[in-house]
Design an enzyme around this catalytic site. Structure first.
Site, mmCIF file in Angstrom:
data_model
loop_
_atom_site.group_PDB
_atom_site.id
_atom_site.type_symbol
_atom_site.label_atom_id
_atom_site.label_comp_id
_atom_site.label_asym_id
_atom_site.label_seq_id
_atom_site.Cartn_x
_atom_site.Cartn_y
_atom_site.Cartn_z
ATOM 1 N N ASP A 7 -0.003 8.376 0.308
ATOM 2 C CA ASP A 7 0.828 6.852 0.404
ATOM 3 C C ASP A 7 -0.154 6.357 0.900
ATOM 4 O OD1 ASP A 7 2.941 5.164 0.536
ATOM 5 O OD2 ASP A 7 2.921 5.318 3.036
ATOM 6 N N SER A 8 -0.028 4.698 0.326
ATOM 7 C CA SER A 8 -0.849 3.305 0.764
ATOM 8 C C SER A 8 -1.274 3.289 2.410
ATOM 9 C CB SER A 8 -0.166 2.267 0.752
ATOM 10 O OG SER A 8 1.512 2.061 1.294
ATOM 11 N N TYR A 39 0.498 -2.030 -0.827
ATOM 12 C CA TYR A 39 0.085 -1.533 -2.224
ATOM 13 C C TYR A 39 1.050 -2.253 -2.698
ATOM 14 C CZ TYR A 39 -2.581 2.657 -2.746
ATOM 15 O OH TYR A 39 -3.721 3.595 -2.271
ATOM 16 N N GLY A 40 1.927 -3.161 -1.907
ATOM 17 C CA GLY A 40 3.318 -3.828 -2.568
ATOM 18 C C GLY A 40 3.359 -4.915 -2.805
ATOM 19 N N CYS A 70 4.797 7.569 -2.131
ATOM 20 C CA CYS A 70 4.470 6.085 -2.365
ATOM 21 C C CYS A 70 5.922 5.555 -3.154
ATOM 22 C CB CYS A 70 3.331 5.569 -2.161
ATOM 23 S SG CYS A 70 2.944 3.556 -2.400
ATOM 24 N N THR A 72 6.237 2.905 -4.235
ATOM 25 C CA THR A 72 5.683 1.023 -4.503
ATOM 26 C C THR A 72 4.880 2.156 -6.079
ATOM 27 O OG1 THR A 72 5.266 0.033 -3.327
ATOM 28 C CG2 THR A 72 4.310 -0.398 -4.686
ATOM 29 N N GLU A 140 1.990 -1.343 9.896
ATOM 30 C CA GLU A 140 0.785 -0.955 9.935
ATOM 31 C C GLU A 140 -0.125 -1.584 11.247
ATOM 32 O OE1 GLU A 140 -0.852 2.131 7.837
ATOM 33 O OE2 GLU A 140 0.695 1.988 6.628
ATOM 34 N N CYS A 169 11.196 2.871 0.549
ATOM 35 C CA CYS A 169 10.199 2.572 0.751
ATOM 36 C C CYS A 169 9.908 3.164 1.680
ATOM 37 C CB CYS A 169 9.094 1.124 1.681
ATOM 38 S SG CYS A 169 7.805 1.232 2.278
ATOM 39 N N THR A 170 8.448 4.122 2.035
ATOM 40 C CA THR A 170 8.713 5.653 3.150
ATOM 41 C C THR A 170 7.531 4.928 4.069
ATOM 42 O OG1 THR A 170 6.130 5.829 1.632
ATOM 43 C CG2 THR A 170 8.103 7.158 0.715
ATOM 44 N N HIS A 171 7.343 3.849 4.503
ATOM 45 C CA HIS A 171 7.203 3.061 5.855
ATOM 46 C C HIS A 171 8.222 3.140 6.147
ATOM 47 C CE1 HIS A 171 3.145 2.448 4.141
ATOM 48 N NE2 HIS A 171 2.881 1.961 5.119
#
Ligand code: DGL
Length: 236
Positions: A7-8, A39-40, A70, A72, A140, A169-171
């Protein structure tokens, strides 16, 4: 089986957690590109370059399969990566998209990065498609429980009738408590869990290696909260 997951940044750890919950005995190798996140809103060319570099890193680690954790990268680079690399690649969006095509849910929204929404991958599958560019940087930076986050959530979701929310989004599973405070106990769809329920993996022995291009205290904290036994490294 050696499974490469990337992922980012920290978001893909939510996917990794779902995979480990379902298949506790694999050799998981994670890469979070915290140096280059978010990355978005990067160009597709940049995303192709960054994700290719990560897959090359994971191939060096002799992984058998890759999981793109990810949204994105999954929405913008999947075909490119599948053509370029001769290894099974699973993306995080397809299982959720298949699920949305199978069931009929009312008052449905997807929240995701600008690039994922702009890719059109969720077109005609939900009532609302909402770009949330502030979420990843705030997560983050460790600002999950900040006033900025509260304002961002209100700004993106105010006035919308939502009973089913796809965390595109995986976040965003890391925000489930905050979202519940605002929207109440609606149905939250976590793409990592949907993937873990669909994917079939061998289950032999456990090892977890976590690599990040930049490590900070938030990452150490989150990894300690999610996992018991792992090695963590900063790699450039
Ligand atoms: N976790 C990534 C995703 O699922 C976040 C992308 C970003 O860095 O903006 O899209």
């Amino acid at each position: 089986m050696r499974i490469g997951v990337f992922d980012s940044g920290m978001g893909g750890l939510t996917v990794l957690k779902s995979l480990i919950d379902k298949y506790p005995n694999n050799y998981y190798i994670y890469f979070g590109d915290t140096l280059n996140m978010p990355y978005g809103n990067k160009s597709v060319k940049e995303l192709e370059q960054l994700s290719s570099n990560i897959i090359a890193f994971l191939l060096n680690k002799k992984v058998d399969i890759i999981v793109i954790a990810c949204g994105t990268i999954s929405s913008n680079c999947l075909d490119y990566l599948k053509k370029k690399f001769d290894i099974p690649i699973y993306d995080i969006l397809s299982p959720t998209i298949e699920f949305l095509k199978e069931v009929k849910l009312d008052n449905t929204a997807v929240i995701a990065t600008t690039n994922t929404i702009k890719s059109g991958i969720f077109n005609n599958l939900t009532d609302y498609q909402i770009e949330c560019p502030l979420f990843v940087p705030l997560i983050e930076e460790g600002k999950i429980n900040s006033i900025e986050m509260e304002n961002a959530i209100e700004g993106y979701l105010k006035g919308k009738k939502i009973d089913n929310l796809i965390l595109g989004c995986t976040h965003y599973p890391l925000l489930e408590k905050n979202l519940t405070n605002y929207l109440g106990k609606i149905n939250y769809i976590n793409m990592g869990k949907v993937l873990a329920n669909k994917i079939v993996l061998d289950d032999e022995y456990y090892f977890l290696e976590l690599n990040f291009s930049k490590i900070n205290a938030n990452i150490y904290r989150l990894c300690a909260r999610l996992f018991n036994d792992y090695e963590i490294k900063e790699v450039k």
